[in-house]
Design a protein around this motif. Sequence first.
Motif, PDB file in Angstrom:
ATOM      1  N   LEU A  14       1.067  -7.841   6.125  1.00 12.86           N
ATOM      2  CA  LEU A  14       2.013  -6.754   6.307  1.00 12.86           C
ATOM      3  C   LEU A  14       2.000  -6.156   7.712  1.00 12.86           C
ATOM      4  O   LEU A  14       3.061  -5.881   8.272  1.00 12.86           O
ATOM      5  N   VAL A  17       4.352  -7.912   9.936  1.00 11.16           N
ATOM      6  CA  VAL A  17       5.739  -7.550   9.655  1.00 11.16           C
ATOM      7  C   VAL A  17       6.073  -6.234  10.332  1.00 11.16           C
ATOM      8  O   VAL A  17       7.124  -6.067  10.958  1.00 11.16           O
ATOM      9  N   LEU A  18       5.145  -5.295  10.207  1.00 16.25           N
ATOM     10  CA  LEU A  18       5.365  -3.990  10.814  1.00 16.25           C
ATOM     11  C   LEU A  18       5.455  -4.091  12.336  1.00 16.25           C
ATOM     12  O   LEU A  18       6.271  -3.414  12.963  1.00 16.25           O
ATOM     13  N   GLY A 476       8.082  -1.077   6.962  1.00 14.76           N
ATOM     14  CA  GLY A 476       7.748  -2.400   6.437  1.00 14.76           C
ATOM     15  C   GLY A 476       7.918  -2.490   4.938  1.00 14.76           C
ATOM     16  O   GLY A 476       8.281  -3.539   4.409  1.00 14.76           O
ATOM     17  N   SER A 480      10.395  -5.162   3.310  1.00 15.69           N
ATOM     18  CA  SER A 480       9.865  -6.208   2.431  1.00 15.69           C
ATOM     19  C   SER A 480      10.640  -6.289   1.123  1.00 15.69           C
ATOM     20  O   SER A 480      10.717  -7.348   0.500  1.00 15.69           O
TER      21      SER A 480
END
Length: 514
Positions: A14, A17-18, A476, A480
């Motif tokens: 994660l 992604v952030l 995020g 997602s």
Amino acid sequence: MSTTSAPRTEADRLPAVLRALAVVERVGNALPHPFWLFWILAAILGVTSAGLAAAGVSVVSPADGETVVVRNLLSGEGLAMAVSTAVENFATFGPMGTIVAVIMGVAVAERTGFLAAAMKVSVSRVPVSWVVFAVAFAGTVSHVASAAAYIILVPLGGLAFRAVGKSPILGVVVAYTSIASGYDASPVPTPNDAIFAGITTEAARIIDPTAYVSPVSNWFFNIASSLLLATVITLVTRLVLARRPDLDADPDADLDDVAGLELSSRDRRALRAALLTGLGAVVLLAVVVLVPASPLRGEGGSLTESPFLDGIAAIVAVLFAVVGIVYGRISGAIETAGDVPRLMAEGVRQMAPVLVLFFAIAQFLAYFDWTHIGDVIAVNSAEALEATGVPIWVVFLAILALLSVVNVLVTSGSAMWAIAAPIVVPMLLLLDVPAETTQALFRIADSGSTSVTPMSPYFVMALGFLQRYRKDAGIGTLASYTLPLAVCMTLAWTLLFFAWWGLGIPLGPGAPVR
């Protein structure tokens, strides 16, 4: 002593992604306001035109066989043109009158509460098994309310899901994504249709001075797109998102009152009367139009080139105004006749930022047309593509991919299309691709990635609604949730476009796909 690293978990991935989203956010935030962006582009255009004019760059126009030479925007002639035509450019800008007329009608329907009431009914009176599809389809229809769609439907999505025992988090995500990633797929003509058609018309006239693209030129395609996208959202939500383990709201979350979906008896009566009035008006209009000798038909009884299609924006505005007046009168939102123009004026005031942006766009497009750079790019690009023998479907995919990436940073559809249309519309026209088809392709690019990018102000708003149920939700988190929906919607919509192209189905009234 050796150690074995544990497999990477979703939590480990994660942060990446952030970080990626943070880069997008920083780059996007570095971009100037679209108003200034177009003046910067005008300055770049001026310098470019000066260099090309000095080099004597020219091209043979496919329209009339005449040689078209690039003109220097920074010359005395260019300065005279820019000063003398500034007001005219703004006043005659294609979408200007159309969007103001449509907004005046839609504003009455929105500000009396008709649109909100219709959305509540659409998501609350359906079987449990259909609630996902109902919210998703309502998201595509809600675009007629423009930005108000987010404010009205996103919280309603959470309420509707909670009312049938589903996760309100999922309801917020479905509502937001259906609006954002399906924004240009409304089965009902919207203000955006008028804006896009006006910009497309201006771009097409670079090649064909008589070109005209109607606000309903993509209507048939939009209807099919809205049904397809609602179906895709339903399937992905049930098969993927509903299986996520993090759909429970916080124990101490301040859950909304499900009763908020209910209408008072007076509002129900008002909605019923408004819908019946609207249905009656549509039937009456259909009867008038279908009469062979109707004054709303064109020469020889034509519907494709007729006063009916030429005035479709005004007709849509009147229909929304009528149902809004009926609803407002019965619900109490309209007490006197003077309330109607007041509501119209409020709607136009709400559009003030767009009208200011239109001023800059109108000047840039006029400069671009005057310099003839568009002709040079379009003709040379078309000739290069023909010479290489690249299949047209590859060109479509390349344009779709490029505009989808740009959409992550420039989330204003009208701004992005104003930049891209003067290049891609003439280029594809020279490859025998109608302007309406190019516009349909743009719709996919303009919508698909919108629900994922944090550059959209509505992404931040949707995150706020999500945080009502999960306080620790961040950029995020929302991305997602929306990413699987956005990707699947874009892929399915692209396949629909190619199927439409392959079968040769008209995109709208009088708008052949090829």
